[in-house]
Structures are given as C-alpha cells and as structure tokens.
Design a protein around this motif. Structure first.
Motif, PDB file in Angstrom:
ATOM      1  N   LEU A 197      52.108 -54.117 -10.376  1.00 30.17           N
ATOM      2  CA  LEU A 197      51.540 -53.378 -11.497  1.00 30.17           C
ATOM      3  C   LEU A 197      52.539 -53.401 -12.641  1.00 30.17           C
ATOM      4  N   TYR A 198      52.064 -53.199 -13.868  1.00 32.44           N
ATOM      5  CA  TYR A 198      52.915 -53.342 -15.044  1.00 32.44           C
ATOM      6  C   TYR A 198      52.878 -52.077 -15.907  1.00 32.44           C
ATOM      7  N   GLU A 199      54.061 -51.691 -16.405  1.00 32.48           N
ATOM      8  CA  GLU A 199      54.205 -50.550 -17.302  1.00 32.48           C
ATOM      9  C   GLU A 199      54.976 -50.969 -18.545  1.00 32.48           C
ATOM     10  N   VAL A 200      54.676 -50.337 -19.668  1.00 29.10           N
ATOM     11  CA  VAL A 200      55.484 -50.534 -20.875  1.00 29.10           C
ATOM     12  C   VAL A 200      56.859 -49.911 -20.644  1.00 29.10           C
ATOM     13  N   LYS A 201      57.908 -50.617 -21.062  1.00 29.24           N
ATOM     14  CA  LYS A 201      59.267 -50.085 -20.979  1.00 29.24           C
ATOM     15  C   LYS A 201      59.647 -49.477 -22.324  1.00 29.24           C
ATOM     16  N   TYR A 202      60.173 -48.250 -22.263  1.00 25.16           N
ATOM     17  CA  TYR A 202      60.540 -47.516 -23.477  1.00 25.16           C
ATOM     18  C   TYR A 202      62.052 -47.449 -23.622  1.00 25.16           C
ATOM     19  N   ASP A 203      62.499 -47.423 -24.879  1.00 24.75           N
ATOM     20  CA  ASP A 203      63.916 -47.440 -25.217  1.00 24.75           C
ATOM     21  C   ASP A 203      64.384 -46.012 -25.502  1.00 24.75           C
ATOM     22  N   GLY A 204      64.927 -45.357 -24.493  1.00 23.71           N
ATOM     23  CA  GLY A 204      65.384 -43.979 -24.655  1.00 23.71           C
ATOM     24  C   GLY A 204      66.478 -43.644 -23.670  1.00 23.71           C
ATOM     25  N   PHE A 205      66.497 -42.407 -23.200  1.00 18.82           N
ATOM     26  CA  PHE A 205      67.451 -41.964 -22.188  1.00 18.82           C
ATOM     27  C   PHE A 205      66.698 -41.779 -20.878  1.00 18.82           C
ATOM     28  N   ARG A 206      67.112 -42.510 -19.850  1.00 16.23           N
ATOM     29  CA  ARG A 206      66.537 -42.283 -18.519  1.00 16.23           C
ATOM     30  C   ARG A 206      66.802 -40.831 -18.146  1.00 16.23           C
ATOM     31  N   CYS A 207      65.787 -40.161 -17.619  1.00 13.69           N
ATOM     32  CA  CYS A 207      65.889 -38.716 -17.473  1.00 13.69           C
ATOM     33  C   CYS A 207      65.152 -38.243 -16.221  1.00 13.69           C
ATOM     34  N   ALA A 208      65.808 -37.385 -15.446  1.00 11.53           N
ATOM     35  CA  ALA A 208      65.175 -36.692 -14.327  1.00 11.53           C
ATOM     36  C   ALA A 208      64.848 -35.272 -14.789  1.00 11.53           C
ATOM     37  N   LEU A 209      63.575 -34.883 -14.656  1.00  8.68           N
ATOM     38  CA  LEU A 209      63.151 -33.542 -15.061  1.00  8.68           C
ATOM     39  C   LEU A 209      62.875 -32.712 -13.816  1.00  8.68           C
ATOM     40  N   TYR A 210      63.642 -31.641 -13.664  1.00 12.74           N
ATOM     41  CA  TYR A 210      63.502 -30.721 -12.529  1.00 12.74           C
ATOM     42  C   TYR A 210      62.922 -29.410 -13.040  1.00 12.74           C
ATOM     43  N   TRP A 211      61.920 -28.886 -12.312  1.00 11.30           N
ATOM     44  CA  TRP A 211      61.216 -27.681 -12.777  1.00 11.30           C
ATOM     45  C   TRP A 211      60.966 -26.770 -11.586  1.00 11.30           C
ATOM     46  N   LEU A 265      65.327 -28.292 -16.007  1.00 12.76           N
ATOM     47  CA  LEU A 265      66.555 -29.045 -16.232  1.00 12.76           C
ATOM     48  C   LEU A 265      66.220 -30.514 -16.464  1.00 12.76           C
ATOM     49  N   MET A 266      66.879 -31.098 -17.457  1.00 16.39           N
ATOM     50  CA  MET A 266      66.728 -32.531 -17.721  1.00 16.39           C
ATOM     51  C   MET A 266      68.103 -33.178 -17.641  1.00 16.39           C
ATOM     52  N   THR A 267      68.209 -34.234 -16.831  1.00 19.75           N
ATOM     53  CA  THR A 267      69.504 -34.835 -16.547  1.00 19.75           C
ATOM     54  C   THR A 267      69.465 -36.333 -16.798  1.00 19.75           C
ATOM     55  N   SER A 268      70.497 -36.853 -17.474  1.00 13.55           N
ATOM     56  CA  SER A 268      70.574 -38.285 -17.784  1.00 13.55           C
ATOM     57  C   SER A 268      70.940 -39.076 -16.535  1.00 13.55           C
ATOM     58  N   ARG A 269      70.876 -40.392 -16.643  1.00 11.18           N
ATOM     59  CA  ARG A 269      71.187 -41.256 -15.494  1.00 11.18           C
ATOM     60  C   ARG A 269      72.633 -41.113 -15.053  1.00 11.18           C
ATOM     61  N   ASN A 270      73.499 -40.617 -15.945  1.00 12.35           N
ATOM     62  CA  ASN A 270      74.907 -40.398 -15.602  1.00 12.35           C
ATOM     63  C   ASN A 270      75.191 -38.960 -15.189  1.00 12.35           C
ATOM     64  N   GLY A 271      74.151 -38.150 -15.064  1.00 13.21           N
ATOM     65  CA  GLY A 271      74.325 -36.788 -14.608  1.00 13.21           C
ATOM     66  C   GLY A 271      74.599 -35.762 -15.693  1.00 13.21           C
ATOM     67  N   HIS A 272      74.432 -36.132 -16.977  1.00 10.42           N
ATOM     68  CA  HIS A 272      74.678 -35.199 -18.077  1.00 10.42           C
ATOM     69  C   HIS A 272      73.390 -34.429 -18.404  1.00 10.42           C
ATOM     70  N   HIS A 273      73.542 -33.155 -18.683  1.00 15.12           N
ATOM     71  CA  HIS A 273      72.386 -32.324 -19.018  1.00 15.12           C
ATOM     72  C   HIS A 273      71.866 -32.658 -20.412  1.00 15.12           C
ATOM     73  N   LEU A 274      70.547 -32.766 -20.529  1.00 17.19           N
ATOM     74  CA  LEU A 274      69.910 -33.125 -21.788  1.00 17.19           C
ATOM     75  C   LEU A 274      69.023 -32.009 -22.341  1.00 17.19           C
ATOM     76  N   HIS A 275      68.728 -30.984 -21.543  1.00 17.65           N
ATOM     77  CA  HIS A 275      67.766 -29.972 -21.979  1.00 17.65           C
ATOM     78  C   HIS A 275      68.265 -29.140 -23.158  1.00 17.65           C
ATOM     79  N   ALA A 276      69.589 -29.004 -23.314  1.00 18.99           N
ATOM     80  CA  ALA A 276      70.110 -28.250 -24.454  1.00 18.99           C
ATOM     81  C   ALA A 276      70.076 -29.081 -25.742  1.00 18.99           C
ATOM     82  N   ILE A 277      70.148 -30.407 -25.597  1.00 21.50           N
ATOM     83  CA  ILE A 277      70.127 -31.297 -26.760  1.00 21.50           C
ATOM     84  C   ILE A 277      68.697 -31.580 -27.205  1.00 21.50           C
ATOM     85  N   PHE A 278      67.764 -31.522 -26.247  1.00 16.02           N
ATOM     86  CA  PHE A 278      66.349 -31.769 -26.533  1.00 16.02           C
ATOM     87  C   PHE A 278      65.525 -30.564 -26.056  1.00 16.02           C
ATOM     88  N   PRO A 279      65.756 -29.398 -26.662  1.00 19.11           N
ATOM     89  CA  PRO A 279      65.128 -28.163 -26.167  1.00 19.11           C
ATOM     90  C   PRO A 279      63.623 -28.117 -26.360  1.00 19.11           C
TER      91      PRO A 279
END
Length: 320
Positions: A24-38, A44-58
């Motif tokens: 199957l095929y998906e469009v690839k987007y140019d951004g920050f890989r992110c894990a969203l935990y709820w 909480l949103m965390t980058s691929r390197n383990g940095h928190h993103l939720h405060a920067i992108f509230p």
C-alpha cells in the motif's frame, strides 16, 4: 501501562516503489516524526530523538483536549505520525516547521501557532486501551486508527491543512499517488507491506520510501579540498550565484576525473576552495530549494551537451 514514547520504525530509501498486491502507498510529509501519547492526565508529543514537542506546538494538544470525552474509553493511546505545517493537503513546508521548531519563548510560540498552525498527520496506531497493538498487521492498525479519527470528528477522506489532526490514508493505486505527489510537489511516497508489524528502533524493508526528486543542470563553480564537496551555481542577473554543494552519487572514478579537471582549469582559490571559470555543467537531483540552496543534492551525470549560460536562476525556480 504503555510508555509515552517508542523509538520510531524507519523506512528504507529506494529509487523505485515496490510492486505487488501486498503493498500500500502513502504520501510522505516533510516534518518532525512524532509519537502522540494521550491519557487521562496529559497529551505528550515526542520527536524521533525523544525531545518533547507539545510545548513548542501547543495548538495540537489544545485542539484535542476538548475532544477527550470522545476517546477517553480508549486511553491510553499512542499514535505514530508526522508533525507538519501543511501548504496543501499533500505537501508540508520544511522551512516553516524548522522555524517553529527553533522557537523557545512562549509569546513567540503562541504568535507563530496562529500564523502557521501545525497539524499532526497520523499514519499508524501503536497502542489503544493501554495495550500495544504494534504486532498486529499494518492493515488492522490502520483500520483502528481510522476509527479513532472518526471519534475525533475527523473526516478520514480529507486532509485539511487548517486542522490540527489529520488521518493519512493509504492506497493500492500506485499510478494515482505518483500523479498526486508530482502535482502537489510532495516530499515523496512510502510503500508499506500490508502484513508488516511495527518494530521500534529499526530501519525496515517492509516500509520503502521514494523521494519526489527534481532534476536540473547546474554550473560547476569549484572543489573544496578540505571537505571533498563540489560547489555548483546558476546564472542570475549576469552573475554566478552559489546554490549548493554535492559529494553523493558520483563514482570514485568520476570524482577523481572531475577534481583533475578543476585543478587543471582553476581560476583562483578562496581558502580550501579551488575556483573554476564557468564551462562545465552537472546534472543533479535534489528535493527542493530551501533558503535559496539545494536540499539533498546528488550527482546524476555530466552534461557536456549543455550551455552553462542556459543554467539560470529563472529556469531553476520554474523547476522547483
């Protein structure tokens, strides 16, 4: 209890998309890989390197919080995706996400969130009801993710740049997604094996990415003896302007031949950079122009048939 972050599974880069009924095929987007935990207490949103993103992108957690009652019976959730600033439904802005990612002050973050709001583009579900489901097949995880987005009142058939969360669909139609990616100037395509299981922290051949590269001819400007990069440029308003440098894609034999040509025809030096008068044209692939420089340039071939005076800034912009 599930963890709020898993190291992401990564796709393998290829020049061609795999074929077959199991892909199957998906469009690839140019951004920050992110894990969203709820869960009941936080988003909480965390980058691929383990940095928190939720405060920067509230704006993402602020958008989701009022919808909590719709999905709290599924908590804790863990979703895999790409945090983007969308220019259109199929293209994210690398420049704007980079600017947002560097902000530190809350006032500037709040102002930027209004001008260039981000969107969490969800493409995989890793945990639901406090249980990991990453060992289910990709198709089953995708279906469960779609159900979550339905509960959040998202139309999974449309990607809305103004929405703070979007569902990224997949398709069996390779030709159609290639056409979409080309027309909308997307970053690329990711092919995924329908039966693949999600394994944290590995680069897998069950996910294959192909970049939507552009091709253009450039003027060779010189060679840096210190770092081994060739410099290229174009003609702008009757002057040569630097637009990038490359070292990838050229074979050892071709590289050595080009170095000798530069040394034999050098017009001067600037530190470790050997300069050459415009004459030699090089064809490169690249992802896009960013701050007037090439992103991810790669050597394709010599263009002995090309006239360097036709390698202009205007033709480069039309190509971008």
């Amino acid at each position: 209890m599930i963890q709020s972050f898993l190291k992401p599974m990564l796709p393998t880069l290829s020049e061609e998309l795999p074929l077959g009924e199991n892909w199957l095929y998906e469009v690839k987007y140019d951004g920050f890989r992110c894990a969203l935990y709820w869960d009941d207490t936080s988003i909480l949103m965390t980058s691929r390197n383990g940095h928190h993103l939720h405060a920067i992108f509230p704006e993402v957690p602020l958008f989701l919080k009022p919808l909590e009652d719709n999905v709290k019976h599924l908590f804790p959730l863990l979703v895999d995706g790409e945090l983007c600033i969308l220019e259109n439904p199929y293209k994210a802005s690398f420049e704007e996400i980079q600017k947002r990612g560097r902000l530190k002050q809350s006032e500037k973050i709040a102002h930027a969130a209004k001008l260039f709001p981000s969107s969490f583009c969800a493409f995989d579900l890793l945990a639901v009801e406090g249980n990991y489901i990453n060992q289910l097949s990709f198709l089953k995880r995708k279906e469960k993710l779609k159900n979550v987005l339905h509960l959040l009142n998202r139309n999974v058939n449309d990607i809305l740049p103004a929405s703070q969360i979007n569902y990224i669909p997949c398709t069996v139609d390779k030709a159609e997604i290639e056409k979409t990616v080309k027309n909308y100037k997307s970053e690329g395509i990711v092919a995924k094996d329908v039966s693949n299981k999600w394994s944290p922290g590995i680069r897998t051949n069950k996910w294959i990415k192909v970049k939507n590269l552009k091709v253009h001819t450039f003027i060779l400007l010189g060679y840096d003896t210190e770092n081994g990069f060739f410099h290229v440029g174009v003609l702008k308003d009757s002057s040569l302007v630097f637009v990038g440098l490359f070292s990838h894609g050229i074979s050892p034999k071709e590289k050595e031949a080009l170095i000798q040509i530069v040394k034999q025809n050098q017009s001067g030096r600037s530190g470790s950079l050997i300069l050459i008068e415009p004459s030699i044209c090089i064809e490169l692939s690249y992802l896009e122009l960013y701050k007037n420089q090439l992103r991810q340039p790669r050597f394709l071939k010599f263009r002995l048939d090309a006239d360097w005076e036709e390698c202009t800034w205007e033709s480069l912009l039309k190509n971008n």
